[in-house]
Design an enzyme around this catalytic site. Structure first.
Site, PDB file in Angstrom:
ATOM      1  N   ASP A   1      57.204   4.263 -31.163  1.00 17.91           N
ATOM      2  CA  ASP A   1      57.708   2.917 -30.939  1.00 17.91           C
ATOM      3  C   ASP A   1      56.686   1.959 -31.555  1.00 17.91           C
ATOM      4  OD1 ASP A   1      59.138   0.710 -29.651  1.00 17.91           O
ATOM      5  OD2 ASP A   1      57.399   0.614 -28.331  1.00 17.91           O
TER       6      ASP A   1
ATOM      7  N   ASP B   1      56.072   2.990 -24.735  1.00 19.35           N
ATOM      8  CA  ASP B   1      55.367   2.358 -23.618  1.00 19.35           C
ATOM      9  C   ASP B   1      56.258   1.539 -22.696  1.00 19.35           C
ATOM     10  OD1 ASP B   1      55.803   0.194 -25.460  1.00 19.35           O
ATOM     11  OD2 ASP B   1      54.287  -0.926 -24.347  1.00 19.35           O
TER      12      ASP B   1
ATOM     13  N   ILE C   1      60.298   0.326 -20.821  1.00 19.08           N
ATOM     14  CA  ILE C   1      61.553   0.815 -20.244  1.00 19.08           C
ATOM     15  C   ILE C   1      62.559   1.111 -21.349  1.00 19.08           C
ATOM     16  CG2 ILE C   1      63.545   0.110 -18.841  1.00 19.08           C
ATOM     17  CD1 ILE C   1      61.649  -1.354 -17.026  1.00 19.08           C
TER      18      ILE C   1
ATOM     19  N   ALA D   1      62.410   4.643 -22.423  1.00 13.68           N
ATOM     20  CA  ALA D   1      62.509   5.697 -21.409  1.00 13.68           C
ATOM     21  C   ALA D   1      63.519   6.775 -21.786  1.00 13.68           C
ATOM     22  CB  ALA D   1      62.862   5.084 -20.054  1.00 13.68           C
TER      23      ALA D   1
END
Length: 718
Positions: free
Chosen positions: A359, A565, A567, A570
């Protein structure tokens, strides 16, 4: 979670009982060794007492383990429990025969099943704890959603009532005050504010919300009051979608089968067959093969002794410890280096990884705006002139009154150069969400924000000209009275070690990709700085698209790791083979990740990769030793040397050899610490000089004027 905790407590009770029995058994041995003469101490060393302890162990702590092993054997799928059960039962059977039939001349070793069960249960308990931590029930994600909302009762907004969020319906109007989390997905119908969506999207800068804008549950309203029309209440929110994606990924994820388990079934059958063959051979041909002096009684007695020795010498201690001991050392070693590894199977899978997806925000970058430079107009451009430090101090004095991330970045930059605290005149501070702030300082009207904002507050001339693209940077304009005093540039700073990590992974033949919810030009700029090709960069991707990309990579037989890192990461973290969370990220990312980099340093990824490879190398060495020991030990236990040298392994000697093999495996696992330390020195030895560029222009050039001023009308967060 309650059920998992209950199972862990039950396992803990069995472990405590088993080790209590083991301690009593060892006490008896040590008392005999030191020659204690008290009668009650001699009772601890008696055969009957040890038989009772062994029986208690088999019927108590070891019962479930042995029953599972026997059931697996009868189903035709023997596992490690089968080997442990056979070893414990054969040791107990041989010792019982020796105790009740003294003329056999065998020695008892009732302590073998006690010690065996105790060590196996210890390893299982530690493994169970790791699994409970590894599995998330997603309560961490859902806990950020508010339980209540302010329902608007009349159209003029004068009356509200607090109601549970799950009672809201589509079309209801709710009021969201500054500082509140948005309780539902909806559309802004009235008001203006900036919303912090970082916990949801991962992007660090707030977004301006006007009537007609969409808002997501879980985001934070920073500085304005909003009236929101409910579109997706309760579990139907985008946050609920992420929870479902994660649970779906976790339910599909198959547990990694241990290397030892892959061969344990064949090994069990082989040992049982060899034991039976040993008994048949010596009972049928023992009298013809050996002279009476070596036969030591009947051939059946010798055959029974040798067949039991085969079972005991092949007791799966070394094989059973080969994987868990290395994994335990590896995971504990990781913990001391700031690596949270959720279970040994993670190390096995990570050692085979060939694709890593990063990410961008908060992973390859620090995840928050950082001031990079301050520009002021030259004397040729403006009759008024302020130094970079003066501009930064004035802007920081105004921004100290706001909660905007850009304001915090300006204040932090000013503090780094000994910011002189200047007071804002009482009652003069004003903020317009998405535009900027203004206040009076020492009779000067200071405005900070977008170009449009400072112009509305009196600035009538822009001396700066756009001469180049700022790529990853954004700009804040600072106006003093009617003059544009300067520009403050900021960016989401790229991590210091990002390029070194990407280059190291590429050298190892690992494919590196980058996903980002940010704009294409920003994402490609960051990728170019750290060395990721444009064709391996995906920008403006949503959480579901990240998960889809991971799934597509996996279809090509790739072992995929995802590093994130937030939500928004996830679902992708949960669906990848190995999810890796940065330690500074939100709890949701950590909950679903296999590995957490607790030091929040990207270079720890290299440590985790090297640790996983060294651990699996140690596992393979341990298994080689365990099988080599069995290849040599089993034929000797079966009596191969008996006709030649008269050498015979009694069950007790076989048990001692079994113990030595376990010690060898354990010592090799402990050497993993030394090997890993040496590798770390090699990895980090050449990376001591890493460039740090936060505030560098400011600190080195406090009084210098910039010769090539540049401008950008964009202010992210506006």
């Amino acid at each position: 979670m309650e059920e998992k905790q209950h199972r862990l407590k039950e396992s803990g009770r069995e472990l405590a009982f088993s080790w209590a029995l083991c301690a009593v058994c060892l006490f008896g041995h040590f008392s005999h060794f030191f020659g204690a003469k008290a009668a009650w101490i001699h009772a601890f060393h008696s055969t009957g007492f040890h038989l009772s302890l062994s029986l208690f162990t088999l019927l108590g702590p070891g019962r479930k383990l042995i029953l599972d092993g026997m059931k697996s054997l009868f189903r035709g799928a023997p596992n490690m429990n089968t080997l442990v059960g056979l070893g414990a039962l054969s040791s107990f059977t041989v010792s019982t025969l020796a105790a009740f039939i003294p003329k056999l001349g065998w020695k008892t070793f009732f302590e073998e099943p006690i010690m065996l069960i105790a060590f196996v249960l210890l390893g299982r308990n530690l493994e169970q704890r790791a699994k409970i931590k590894a599995t998330s029930d997603m309560t961490g994600i859902l806990s950020i959603l508010p339980s209540k909302a302010r329902l608007l009762l009349n159209s003029d907004g004068s009356s509200t009532v607090d109601v549970p969020c799950n009672s809201l319906s589509v079309g209801d109007l709710i009021v969201v005050l500054p500082g509140d989390r948005v309780p539902v997905d909806g559309i802004v119908r009235a008001g203006r504010s900036t919303i912090d969506e970082s916990s949801f999207t991962g992007e660090p800068l707030p977004v301006t919300k006007l009537p007609g804008s969409q808002v997501a549950a879980g985001s934070i309203n920073l500085n304005g009051t909003l009236t929101v029309e409910v579109r997706r209440p309760g579990g139907e929110t985008a946050m609920g979608d992420i929870v479902r994606l994660v649970e779906e990924a976790q339910s599909r994820e198959a547990p990694v089968q241990r290397l030892a388990d892959k061969v344990s079934g064949h090994f069990t059958y082989g040992v049982m067959a060899l034991s039976a063959a040993t008994f048949l051979f010596w009972s049928l041909f023992g009298a013809r093969t050996l002279p009476p002096a070596l036969l030591q009684g009947s051939s059946v007695s010798l055959a029974l002794q040798l067949s039991c020795s085969v079972l005991v010498v092949a007791c799966p201690c070394a094989l059973g410890l080969a994987t868990p001991t290395a994994m335990l050392v590896g995971t504990s070693l990781g913990a001391t280096r700031g690596l949270l590894l959720r279970g040994g199977n993670i190390l096995e899978k990570f050692s085979m990884v060939n694709s890593i997806v990063f990410d961008k925000t908060g992973t390859l970058t620090v995840g928050r705006p950082v001031v990079t430079k301050v520009l002021t107009p030259s004397r040729q451009q403006s009759s008024y002139s302020w130094s970079e430090v003066e501009v930064l101090n004035l802007a920081a004095a105004v921004e100290a009154n706001t909660v905007h991330p850009v304001g915090k970045a300006i204040v932090e930059a000013a503090q780094a150069i000994n910011f002189q605290n200047v007071k804002v005149a009482d009652g003069t501070f004003m903020e317009e969400p998405g535009s900027g702030v203004v206040a009076t300082i020492d009779n000067k009207r200071v405005s900070v924000g977008t170009l449009d904002w400072v112009q509305r507050n009196g600035v009538n001339k822009n001396p700066f000209q756009v001469v180049e693209d700022l790529k990853n940077q954004s700009v804040v304009y600072v106006g003093v009275d009617n003059n544009l005093a300067g520009l403050i540039y900021f960016e989401d700073q790229i991590r210091e070690d990002a390029r070194q990590v990407v280059e190291s992974l590429s050298r190892q033949g690992i494919n590196v990709y980058m996903l980002s919810g940010d704009k294409r030009n920003t994402a490609e700029y960051v990728a170019s700085v750290i060395g990721i090709p444009k064709e391996k960069v995906l920008s403006e991707v949503k959480p579901a698209e990240k998960k889809k990309f991971i799934s597509e990579l996996q279809q090509d037989q790739n072992i995929v790791a995802m590093v994130g890192d937030g939500i928004n990461d996830a679902a992708a973290l949960a669906s990848s083979h190995i999810g890796i969370a940065m330690g500074g990220g939100v709890g949701a990312a950590s909950d679903v990740s296999s590995i957490v980099l607790m030091g929040n340093k990207l270079s720890q990824l290299l440590d985790a990769l090297e640790l996983s490879r060294l651990t699996m190398k140690t596992v393979r060495q341990n298994l080689w030793w365990a099988f080599a020991y069995n290849i040599v030990g089993i034929p000797i236990a079966a009596g191969m040397l008996l006709p030649v040298t008269g050498t015979v392994l009694t069950p007790s000697i076989a048990g001692a050899l079994m113990g030595l093999s376990s010690i060898g495996v354990t010592l090799n696992s402990l050497l993993l610490r030394l090997r890993f330390s040496e590798k770390q020195k090699q990895i980090h030895g050449s990376s001591a000089n890493i460039k740090t560029y936060v505030y560098s222009d400011l600190l080195d050039n406090r009084s210098k004027k910039v010769k090539h001023p540049i401008s950008d009308a964009r202010w992210k967060g506006a």
